[in-house]
Design an enzyme around this catalytic site. Structure first.
Site: not given
Ligand code: COA
Ligand code: ZN
Length: 302
Positions: A15-16, A205, A207, A238, A247
């Protein structure tokens, strides 16, 4: 199954680690993670079920989990919302990690929510996962400082934990997202939070962004932490925090504890072999140190 008295090392390479790389082939991800499992690591954060637009590197989450050798290991996926929780349940993961930042600015960049909105969302995820018998761990990003907002006092971390414990959550990873922590700070934060919340499960956790990673692990251990995240070769970071790097390296942390006669689960030589294989897959020199130097018990011809 997991508490055998050893320090618990959770590998977060899948993941990370892989979220910070250019695309890594699904088969390579699977083979590296399976090698980490075969080395004896008992908890693995394998991937994320997040928006593929936010983190395209992990869009193969379902396939990766499908092909893991799931014996004697707890498989974890990071999820940002209920949609992610549903995917995680379909893949039958053992636990999920959710994340909220202590910093408002980082939380917005990471998951596009305020901290309070995230806490409400986490409570919904908790209800769903709990009713399916799955553990929920909360990663508290930027616990030790934020690249946008700077340093803050432990009271601010306390407030976030307090709101989450009121919703039933009781497992927290204190995350040093961009390596801003120093050992005395880790010690101070951990002691205070253990005093304030004696019934919660705390892990670290960390880094190694500024070279203080292993010192911080040791400070955490001395303050009573027995569970640490780490990634093979020290990859990771991140994508939504400027200056983020890897990490603490799993094999370096394992080697340090082993040298101090503190029991760990994985086999060191197998971890080193896996780290060297990962370096070949990624095609650049990884930050891990023991993978270059070998074990301190390895002797050389005089
Ligand atoms: N899995 C797959 N797709 C997802 C999802 C999930 N858990 N959550 C949202 N989506 C999709 C939606 O279906 C949408 O797709 P579309 O535009 O094709 O319809 C799109 O992502 C945006 O969704 P929305 O609910 O409008 O969210 P957003 O644009 O405000 O984004 C998050 C919010 C949380 C979904 C997004 O920022 C994210 O996934 N962040 C991950 C951050 C991360 O992993 N950081 C590193 C670890 S710390
Ligand atoms: Zn991390």
């Amino acid at each position: 199954m997991l508490d055998n008295g050893n320090v618990l090392l959770t590998d977060v390479t899948g993941r990370d680690g892989f979220q910070m790389e250019d695309w890594v082939e699904t088969e390579d991800k699977i083979s590296i993670i399976n090698e980490i499992i075969a080395a004896g690591v008992r908890r693995i954060e394998a991937t994320s079920f997040v928006s593929p637009r936010a983190v395209p590197q992990l869009k193969d989450a379902k396939k990766v989990i499908e092909h893991l050798h799931r014996e004697n290991v707890s498989i974890i996926a990071l999820i940002p919302n209920v949609k992610g929780a549903e995917f995680a349940l379909e893949s039958n993961v053992d636990e999920v990690n959710v994340v909220v930042s202590v910093s408002e600015t980082h939380n917005k960049k990471n998951v596009n929510k305020t901290v309070d909105e995230s806490i409400t969302g986490i409570a919904d995820i908790y209800q769903l996962m709990e009713s399916n018998g799955k553990k929920v761990n909360v990663g508290l990003a930027t616990t030790f400082g934020c690249p946008f907002e700077g340093l803050y006092e432990v009271g601010r971390v306390h407030e976030v934990i307090k709101k989450l414990t009121a919703k039933g959550l009781d497992r927290f990873m204190l995350a040093d997202t961009t390596g801003m922590a120093n050992p005395l700070q880790v010690s101070r934060f951990v002691k205070r939070l253990k005093d304030d919340f004696p019934d919660v499960d705390l892990s670290l956790h960390l880094h190694n962004t500024r070279g203080m990673g292993l010192a911080n692990v040791l400070a955490g251990y001395d303050a009573g932490i027995r569970s640490f995240d780490a990634s093979l070769g020290g990859i990771g970071g991140c994508p939504f925090a400027p200056g983020a790097t890897g990490n603490v390296a799993l094999e370096d942390v394992a080697h340090m504890f082993d040298q101090m006669n503190i029991p760990i689960d994985p086999d060191l030589n197998k971890l080193l072999a896996a780290a060297r294989k990962l370096e070949k897959v990624l095609g650049y020199k990884l930050p891990g140190q023991v993978m270059k130097a070998g074990l301190s018990t390895d002797l050389h011809q005089a």
